[in-house]
Design an enzyme around this catalytic site. Structure first.
Site, PDB file in Angstrom:
ATOM      1  N   GLN A 183       0.858  -1.187   0.000  1.00 27.52           N
ATOM      2  CA  GLN A 183       0.000   0.000   0.000  1.00 27.52           C
ATOM      3  C   GLN A 183       0.895   1.238   0.000  1.00 27.52           C
ATOM      4  OE1 GLN A 183      -2.235   1.880   3.345  1.00 27.52           O
ATOM      5  NE2 GLN A 183      -4.010   1.085   2.257  1.00 27.52           N
ATOM      6  N   TYR A 189      -5.874  11.048   3.413  1.00 24.41           N
ATOM      7  CA  TYR A 189      -4.526  11.276   2.938  1.00 24.41           C
ATOM      8  C   TYR A 189      -4.535  11.965   1.568  1.00 24.41           C
ATOM      9  CZ  TYR A 189      -3.585   8.285   6.914  1.00 24.41           C
ATOM     10  OH  TYR A 189      -3.549   7.766   8.177  1.00 24.41           O
ATOM     11  N   ARG A 235      -7.706   1.753  -2.720  1.00 25.63           N
ATOM     12  CA  ARG A 235      -8.552   1.657  -1.531  1.00 25.63           C
ATOM     13  C   ARG A 235      -9.302   2.962  -1.311  1.00 25.63           C
ATOM     14  NH1 ARG A 235      -7.500   0.243   4.845  1.00 25.63           N
ATOM     15  NH2 ARG A 235      -8.840  -1.596   4.867  1.00 25.63           N
ATOM     16  N   GLY A 278      -8.412  -6.550   9.375  1.00 26.85           N
ATOM     17  CA  GLY A 278      -7.260  -5.861   9.917  1.00 26.85           C
ATOM     18  C   GLY A 278      -7.014  -6.264  11.352  1.00 26.85           C
TER      19      GLY A 278
END
Length: 357
Positions: free
Chosen positions: A98, A180, A227, A311
């Site tokens: 990622q 982000y 994602r 996760g």
């Protein structure tokens, strides 16, 4: 009937099962943001996943915002990730990186002294982020990127993707969620630009579309996933119309032949987020968020998604696939040591037991 334990191919990446380890920041990188030997062990232990998505990895010094996150822009970092990839492959697993540029979601003390903080617009992230001592502090004020600089930022991502493939990873995932840099371009409240990268939804999605096109051209579309998390408020996100934004984005990249769309599924007012993706994207989908074994099996069996990611469960259960397969109890994570091992990086990281031990 399709089951989570059955194989699946996402783009060019063949998975032995449909259980994916989701990316999780664990703050264990060494000096120079180089992956450490303990990180090699961590990923090796979890190679039973059909696919591992690594923790967010910065493509450049400016892309870093958190303490001890790894990079993929130096020779030493590439060498460190090669050890990780080799370890996962030795265990029969697959792993993609990622790529995470945090943009404005950064604390200066976590970065190199000369690494600046950049964003689409000079708007500070309102959420505090932990500094080197773990105490949340105010984020740095970002500098708005000039239009002429955007191509160079995309080039940094491309170089990072090429480095990841050179290190032996099976592909890359573009992090377009969690507030982000890519999401800062997408969201109307953080993108106040007046050039061709801001204003209309067509302009606000342009950075991500060009970025995914560039990544696909550099390493092959079948090795590139992305994602998203429509509607998330994390790190000060507040898009005026996430349905419109993400429908436009998905339609724009649907024909690129990308490996998958990885959805963080949270409540979205007016339309279910998975339905939104399915209505505008014909490629493979990895579903993430609030899943247990029963929910995951139902999603795959009903062909709502091609794979499912976990996760938090992977923190304390490195052998999660096998535990699911045999119906074994799940261990609980050591929350105190999620981001620090109290002087020992293995504590709360690689010291969890597997079945039979």
């Amino acid at each position: 009937m399709t089951d989570i334990f059955s194989p699946v191919t996402l783009g060019d990446i063949a998975l032995a099962n449909r259980i994916v380890m989701a990316p999780m920041t664990r703050d264990r990188a060494g000096p120079g943001d180089v992956p450490t030997d303990v990180m090699v062990d961590y990923y090796r232990q979890r190679a039973g996943a059909g696919l591992i998505v690594t923790e967010g990895t910065q493509p450049s010094p400016a892309g870093k915002g958190y303490w001890r996150t790894p990079g993929i822009h130096s020779e030493a970092q590439v060498a460190g990730w090669r050890k990780v990839a080799d370890a996962v492959h030795e265990e029969g697993g697959k792993i993609v990186m990622q790529i995470m540029h945090v943009g404005r979601a950064a604390v200066q003390a976590n970065k190199d002294a000369d690494a600046e903080t950049i964003a689409p617009s000079a708007i500070q992230c309102p959420d505090k982020i932990p500094g080197p001592d773990g105490i949340p502090v105010e984020t740095a004020m970002p500098r708005a990127l000039e239009t002429s600089e955007i191509a160079a930022v995309i080039a940094e991502y491309v170089a990072a993707a090429r480095n990841a493939i050179a290190a032996g990873l099976d592909g890359v995932e573009l992090h377009c969620a969690s507030g982000y840099l890519p999401m800062q371009f997408l969201s109307s409240n953080t993108n106040q630009r007046s050039d061709r990268y801001g204003g209309s939804v067509e302009n606000r999605i342009r950075f991500v579309v060009e970025l995914l096109e560039a990544l696909a051209g550099a390493v092959g579309a079948g090795r590139v996933g992305f994602r998203i998390c429509p509607g998330v408020k994390f790190n000060g996100m507040n898009d005026a119309n996430p349905h419109e934004t993400y429908a436009a984005l998905l339609k724009a990249v649907d024909g690129l032949g990308l490996a998958y769309c990885h959805l963080i599924h949270i409540p979205l007012e007016g339309q279910d987020a998975l339905d939104l993706v399915r209505a505008n994207w014909t490629g493979a989908i990895i579903e993430n968020g609030g899943l247990n074994l029963d929910k995951a099996r139902a999603i795959v069996a009903n062909r709502k998604a091609d794979a499912v990611s976990f996760g938090y469960l992977y923190i304390a259960n490195p052998d999660l696939v096998e535990r699911f397969r045999v119906g074994a109890p799940l261990a609980k994570a050591d929350r105190v040591n999620l981001y620090t091992g109290e002087g020992d990086d293995r504590k709360g990281y690689t010291d969890y037991a597997v079945l039979g031990f």
